[in-house]
Design a protein around this motif. Sequence first.
Motif, PDB file in Angstrom:
ATOM      1  N   ILE A 110     -81.216  81.883   1.823  1.00 43.40           N
ATOM      2  CA  ILE A 110     -81.367  80.648   1.050  1.00 43.40           C
ATOM      3  C   ILE A 110     -80.537  80.703  -0.224  1.00 43.40           C
ATOM      4  N   ASP A 111     -79.954  81.866  -0.496  1.00 41.42           N
ATOM      5  CA  ASP A 111     -79.184  82.047  -1.729  1.00 41.42           C
ATOM      6  C   ASP A 111     -77.741  81.629  -1.508  1.00 41.42           C
ATOM      7  N   LYS A 112     -77.525  80.317  -1.389  1.00 45.88           N
ATOM      8  CA  LYS A 112     -76.190  79.772  -1.175  1.00 45.88           C
ATOM      9  C   LYS A 112     -76.105  78.392  -1.791  1.00 45.88           C
ATOM     10  N   VAL A 113     -74.894  78.012  -2.140  1.00 45.09           N
ATOM     11  CA  VAL A 113     -74.637  76.697  -2.728  1.00 45.09           C
ATOM     12  C   VAL A 113     -73.432  76.091  -2.021  1.00 45.09           C
ATOM     13  N   LYS A 114     -73.229  74.791  -2.251  1.00 42.94           N
ATOM     14  CA  LYS A 114     -72.111  74.104  -1.614  1.00 42.94           C
ATOM     15  C   LYS A 114     -71.130  73.633  -2.677  1.00 42.94           C
ATOM     16  N   VAL A 115     -69.873  74.031  -2.506  1.00 44.66           N
ATOM     17  CA  VAL A 115     -68.810  73.682  -3.452  1.00 44.66           C
ATOM     18  C   VAL A 115     -67.605  73.210  -2.655  1.00 44.66           C
ATOM     19  N   GLY A 159     -67.287  71.158  -0.246  1.00 49.23           N
ATOM     20  CA  GLY A 159     -67.496  71.057   1.190  1.00 49.23           C
ATOM     21  C   GLY A 159     -67.736  72.371   1.897  1.00 49.23           C
ATOM     22  N   HIS A 160     -67.763  73.473   1.157  1.00 48.68           N
ATOM     23  CA  HIS A 160     -67.984  74.784   1.763  1.00 48.68           C
ATOM     24  C   HIS A 160     -69.165  75.487   1.104  1.00 48.68           C
ATOM     25  N   LEU A 161     -69.788  76.366   1.870  1.00 44.13           N
ATOM     26  CA  LEU A 161     -70.891  77.161   1.349  1.00 44.13           C
ATOM     27  C   LEU A 161     -70.373  78.466   0.773  1.00 44.13           C
ATOM     28  N   ILE A 162     -70.924  78.871  -0.362  1.00 48.94           N
ATOM     29  CA  ILE A 162     -70.655  80.181  -0.937  1.00 48.94           C
ATOM     30  C   ILE A 162     -71.989  80.799  -1.351  1.00 48.94           C
ATOM     31  N   SER A 163     -72.010  82.109  -1.512  1.00 45.08           N
ATOM     32  CA  SER A 163     -73.207  82.775  -2.010  1.00 45.08           C
ATOM     33  C   SER A 163     -73.451  82.374  -3.457  1.00 45.08           C
ATOM     34  N   SER A 164     -74.717  82.279  -3.816  1.00 39.85           N
ATOM     35  CA  SER A 164     -75.047  81.956  -5.210  1.00 39.85           C
ATOM     36  C   SER A 164     -75.075  83.207  -6.092  1.00 39.85           C
ATOM     37  N   LYS A 165     -74.777  84.374  -5.524  1.00 38.23           N
ATOM     38  CA  LYS A 165     -74.795  85.620  -6.281  1.00 38.23           C
ATOM     39  C   LYS A 165     -73.486  85.793  -7.052  1.00 38.23           C
ATOM     40  N   PRO A 166     -73.543  86.408  -8.246  1.00 46.62           N
ATOM     41  CA  PRO A 166     -72.313  86.685  -9.005  1.00 46.62           C
ATOM     42  C   PRO A 166     -71.347  87.519  -8.165  1.00 46.62           C
ATOM     43  N   PRO A 167     -70.029  87.386  -8.398  1.00 49.45           N
ATOM     44  CA  PRO A 167     -69.050  87.934  -7.449  1.00 49.45           C
ATOM     45  C   PRO A 167     -68.729  89.414  -7.574  1.00 49.45           C
ATOM     46  N   VAL A 168     -68.990  90.061  -8.699  1.00 46.31           N
ATOM     47  CA  VAL A 168     -68.471  91.415  -8.903  1.00 46.31           C
ATOM     48  C   VAL A 168     -69.129  92.428  -7.967  1.00 46.31           C
ATOM     49  N   LEU A 169     -70.462  92.409  -7.843  1.00 45.08           N
ATOM     50  CA  LEU A 169     -71.119  93.354  -6.937  1.00 45.08           C
ATOM     51  C   LEU A 169     -70.708  93.137  -5.485  1.00 45.08           C
ATOM     52  N   PRO A 170     -70.661  91.900  -4.968  1.00 40.58           N
ATOM     53  CA  PRO A 170     -70.156  91.714  -3.610  1.00 40.58           C
ATOM     54  C   PRO A 170     -68.722  92.208  -3.422  1.00 40.58           C
ATOM     55  N   LEU A 171     -67.891  92.110  -4.471  1.00 41.78           N
ATOM     56  CA  LEU A 171     -66.533  92.642  -4.369  1.00 41.78           C
ATOM     57  C   LEU A 171     -66.558  94.161  -4.192  1.00 41.78           C
ATOM     58  N   ALA A 172     -67.422  94.836  -4.951  1.00 42.71           N
ATOM     59  CA  ALA A 172     -67.546  96.288  -4.792  1.00 42.71           C
ATOM     60  C   ALA A 172     -68.057  96.632  -3.393  1.00 42.71           C
ATOM     61  N   MET A 173     -69.000  95.855  -2.897  1.00 41.60           N
ATOM     62  CA  MET A 173     -69.509  96.077  -1.547  1.00 41.60           C
ATOM     63  C   MET A 173     -68.410  95.848  -0.518  1.00 41.60           C
ATOM     64  N   THR A 174     -67.569  94.841  -0.737  1.00 42.83           N
ATOM     65  CA  THR A 174     -66.476  94.562   0.189  1.00 42.83           C
ATOM     66  C   THR A 174     -65.487  95.716   0.230  1.00 42.83           C
ATOM     67  N   ALA A 175     -65.140  96.257  -0.952  1.00 41.75           N
ATOM     68  CA  ALA A 175     -64.211  97.384  -0.994  1.00 41.75           C
ATOM     69  C   ALA A 175     -64.771  98.574  -0.226  1.00 41.75           C
ATOM     70  N   GLU A 176     -66.062  98.842  -0.404  1.00 43.09           N
ATOM     71  CA  GLU A 176     -66.678  99.962   0.310  1.00 43.09           C
ATOM     72  C   GLU A 176     -66.720  99.688   1.808  1.00 43.09           C
ATOM     73  N   TYR A 177     -67.023  98.454   2.185  1.00 38.72           N
ATOM     74  CA  TYR A 177     -67.080  98.114   3.604  1.00 38.72           C
ATOM     75  C   TYR A 177     -65.720  98.271   4.272  1.00 38.72           C
TER      76      TYR A 177
END
Length: 445
Positions: free
Chosen positions: A87-92, A94-112
């Motif tokens: 449920i943690d998503k917003v629409k900008v 016409g597209h959905l994005i996560s409502s979470k701040p971007p820095v931690l997901p970026l770190a998770m992406t690098a690790e992934y």
Amino acid sequence: MGDSPQDGAGTITCLPRAPTAAWAILRALIAAVAVCAVLIGIFITSKPPTETARSRLATVLALAHHGTWHIDRPPGDAPISFEKHTIDKVKVGGHLISSKPPVLPLAMTAEYIILKALLGWRLDEEEDLGRIVSVMAFTLIGIPYLITLLFFDKTASMLVSGMASRTVGLAAVAFGTQLLGYATHINNHVPAACLLMIALYLALGLISGKLSPRPWRFIAFGLCGALAITIDMPSGAFVAVAGFYLLARFPSQTLAWATLGAIPPLALHFGVMIAVTGSPLPVQMHDEMFLFENSYWRNPRNVDALNEPKGTYLFHMTFGRAGIFALYPMTLLGLLPVFIAAARKDSRFQPLLTIGLIGFAALTAHYALSTNNYGGVAYGFRWYIVAMPVLLLTGTQFIAQCTKRWQWAVIGVMLAVSIYSGWQCYGHPWEVNAQWTTRIFGPAL
């Protein structure tokens, strides 16, 4: 178990003094138990990704597999499963994005990306999901929890001479807060608390003269403080007060070097926000983004639908069913030094006292006025996690003043209650009404 006598005649400790080595061994045992609890919680009793994890994992998969922040897929493409179950998503635009701040997901992406390249693990493969989430939880959440303990003890060693108060404070922050309960799950609060504790160690060390004013320390303060803000923005209340102290004490070094350290994480955060949403402000400040068609937030349910009077909400945040001071009474000691003349006049301790009180007051005002759901489906008030080590660090000064048996008896009871709540949180971090205080104040729903 009492601290060493303070300077001046007539001060009596309540129990015999233990050798310094014994206290060091006890603190090492606390750290060892904390390590074991993190490993067990992540790799042995791990559970499927929680709500806060799924929203971020949707971003990770979108970035790594599709090169976009959009977590929805074009018609005809297979949807991202994490997006469907968050449920943690917003629409900008016409597209959905996560409502979470971007820095931690970026770190998770690098690790992934590294895990996928080296081991072939993929988030869209069911058999790999648990392993990926566990590694991310350990490296990005569990290790920061352990680092928080390290810098808590290092900071306490600069401000408090008593070994007993340092050891009790370390035990409280390790097991008598929400930190351990959330250290085994992907969330932003624990890494932000870690970064904040490092920043405060540097700031307080520089202010007190315990650390020499070398440029790299100011850069590290700016970097860690800014990262804490980008990961958990309200932690900025503590960083800002510490920054003002540094600015007053070292104006040129703070402006030059601390600013230099703060620029990269802030530029990354605001750059991503502007590129993705068109605004540097967090999506939580744009209500319209949450109200798209079929959005959960158009008709929230259960704990998200609470509409209590602000006074009632504030009470349950602090002393009621989700109250930080009810569940973790050791944190209440962080407010008591304001009433102790020795603490108020201690030039080493006064900056921490001011940072703790102003930061906690600002944090409380922010959440009392802008939220209504106690952190959602969670044990206690999880948004206070970043404040807990700061309050306990301030509380060590109060503990250091205790020289009577009855005082230590009271502290023992408070520590026991705090550890019991910490144990409950460890077992049920993402559950409403799991805390024992609901038996007194009733459930939230």
